[in-house]
Scaffold this active site. Structure first.
Site, short mmCIF file in Angstrom:
data_model
loop_
_atom_site.label_atom_id
_atom_site.label_comp_id
_atom_site.label_asym_id
_atom_site.label_seq_id
_atom_site.Cartn_x
_atom_site.Cartn_y
_atom_site.Cartn_z
N ASP A 8 10.59 -7.37 2.31
CA ASP A 8 11.34 -6.32 2.99
C ASP A 8 12.20 -6.96 4.07
O ASP A 8 11.70 -7.51 5.04
CB ASP A 8 10.36 -5.32 3.61
N ASP A 104 17.19 -3.45 0.11
CA ASP A 104 16.57 -4.39 1.06
C ASP A 104 15.12 -4.75 0.74
O ASP A 104 14.50 -5.51 1.49
CB ASP A 104 16.63 -3.80 2.47
N GLU A 105 14.58 -4.23 -0.35
CA GLU A 105 13.19 -4.51 -0.68
C GLU A 105 13.05 -4.90 -2.15
O GLU A 105 13.85 -4.50 -2.98
CB GLU A 105 12.30 -3.29 -0.42
#
Length: 382
Positions: A8, A104-105
């Site tokens: 993350d 973003d992960e």
């Protein structure tokens, strides 16, 4: 037993903006949908802004009241997509099994036989590589399944690695708040709280029949998650593996109040999902829309197509028709999405007998109106 990492990237939008504007690193800063709009919302914030109580999703005006010196910058989605692409190329150096979860992960399943201890070293190397090549930080969770690896990545931020081995389940995981469990949002958390279930351990030791009675299938799923069983969880393959459906949704900075704006969003979403199924080599025979109204009531509607298609305009036509037939405009729309099911391999191009049937009127005007009124919100793959 497999070893799963969840990566993350911290304060993602805000961190990317700071790379190009280093001066933002030392001041409270937030990325907002449109700083000119009173109803613009905070999309991301840095650590300085967090200390003032600024939270993601709150109106920009509220964030400024908490933090009068807040520096607000607009989002640059193309830039975030570029960074996301580079991050995925970094992940591919460590695993061939990668499951993106938004920009973003991502989850990474490490090669068979990799222990969690070894996975911790891999996680540290990934963090250092991201820091060196992207100049942003990431938190990485290491565990034996998807659910607990995500929980681990959330436990220490920013720039940290957290390992949750099987033996930590009762002593660490079960003592965490139930809100830390994947898929427990405000509504579900409220119902669990009414049952007196406040920790993950409370859910794990509860009668699954009661949870199923209160929350339906989701109740049983949460019980399994709490007990370390993530079977049936599909993290999404982003083009790899056994893809059964493709979807996209958006929550704009303010509620959608009329059919014209809603059609504009549906057209943008249709372009996103049609692009994905073409890239995967699929056509769809089922289009559905997913709506969350401004009173937080959710509903979905679907229709079956006569001929499989991957055409944006055809998908939009059916989605727009579903909306117009089913939504009553006494209620605004808080979020809107499109999902494509019944995917099949692409065997040549579909040629409609009546091309004018799929004509989309005033598309440019609709999209321009969306940009003027809402900015250009991000789209999250389902």
């Amino acid at each position: 037993m497999r070893t799963v990492l969840h990566c993350d990237m911290n304060n993602y939008f805000a961190s990317v903006e700071t790379v190009d504007m280093p001066g933002l690193a030392n001041v409270p800063m937030a990325v907002c949908g449109d700083p000119r709009l009173r109803h613009g919302v905070v999309l991301a914030k840095n650590e300085h802004a967090k200390r003032y109580g600024v939270v993601t999703g709150e109106p920009t005006v509220s964030a400024r009241m908490k933090c009068p010196g807040l520096v607000v910058v607009p989002p640059h989605y193309r830039k975030y997509q570029v960074y996301s692409s580079i991050a995925r190329s970094i992940f591919s150096r460590f695993s061939t099994e990668i499951y993106p979860y938004g920009m973003d992960e991502a989850w990474l399943v490490l090669p068979e036989g990799t222990t969690q201890k070894a996975g911790t070293f891999v996680a540290d190397e990934i963090r250092e590589t991201i820091k060196r090549e992207l100049r942003i930080t990431a938190s990485v969770g290491v565990s034996f399944n998807f659910v607990f690896s995500k929980l681990a990545s959330d436990m220490k931020k920013p720039d940290a690695t957290t390992n949750l081995p099987p033996e930590s389940m009762k002593d660490i995981i079960w003592k965490r708040p139930v809100s830390d469990l994947l898929f427990v949002g405000k509504s579900t958390g409220r119902i669990l709280g009414q049952l007196g279930l406040r920790t993950i351990g409370d859910v794990a030791t509860q009668d699954p029949d009661l949870l199923r009675c209160m929350l339906g299938k989701n109740g049983e799923t949460l019980w399994r998650f709490a007990n370390g069983d993530d079977s049936g969880f599909e993290p999404g393959t982003d083009g790899e593996g056994d893809v059964k459906s493709v979807g996209n949704s958006v929550t704009p900075p303010k509620d959608i109040g009329n059919s014209y704006d809603a059609s504009g969003f549906l057209y943008l979403l249709s372009g996103k999902v049609s692009e994905r199924i073409r890239r995967l080599g699929f056509k769809t025979s089922c289009v559905s829309i997913n709506i969350r109204r401004d009173d937080f009531v959710r509903y979905s509607r679907q229709c079956t197509l006569v001929h499989p298609t991957d055409d944006c305009n055809v998908i939009f036509k059916y989605a727009d028709e579903l909306l117009r037939k089913n939504h009553i405009w006494s209620k605004g729309i808080r979020s809107i999405g499109i999902r494509l099911d019944k995917l099949s391999g692409s065997h040549g191009e579909q040629i409609p007998i009546f091309p004018e049937e799929y004509h989309v009127p005033n598309v440019s005007e609709m999209v321009e109106n969306i940009r003027r009124k809402f900015g250009m919100p991000g789209f999250d793959a389902d």
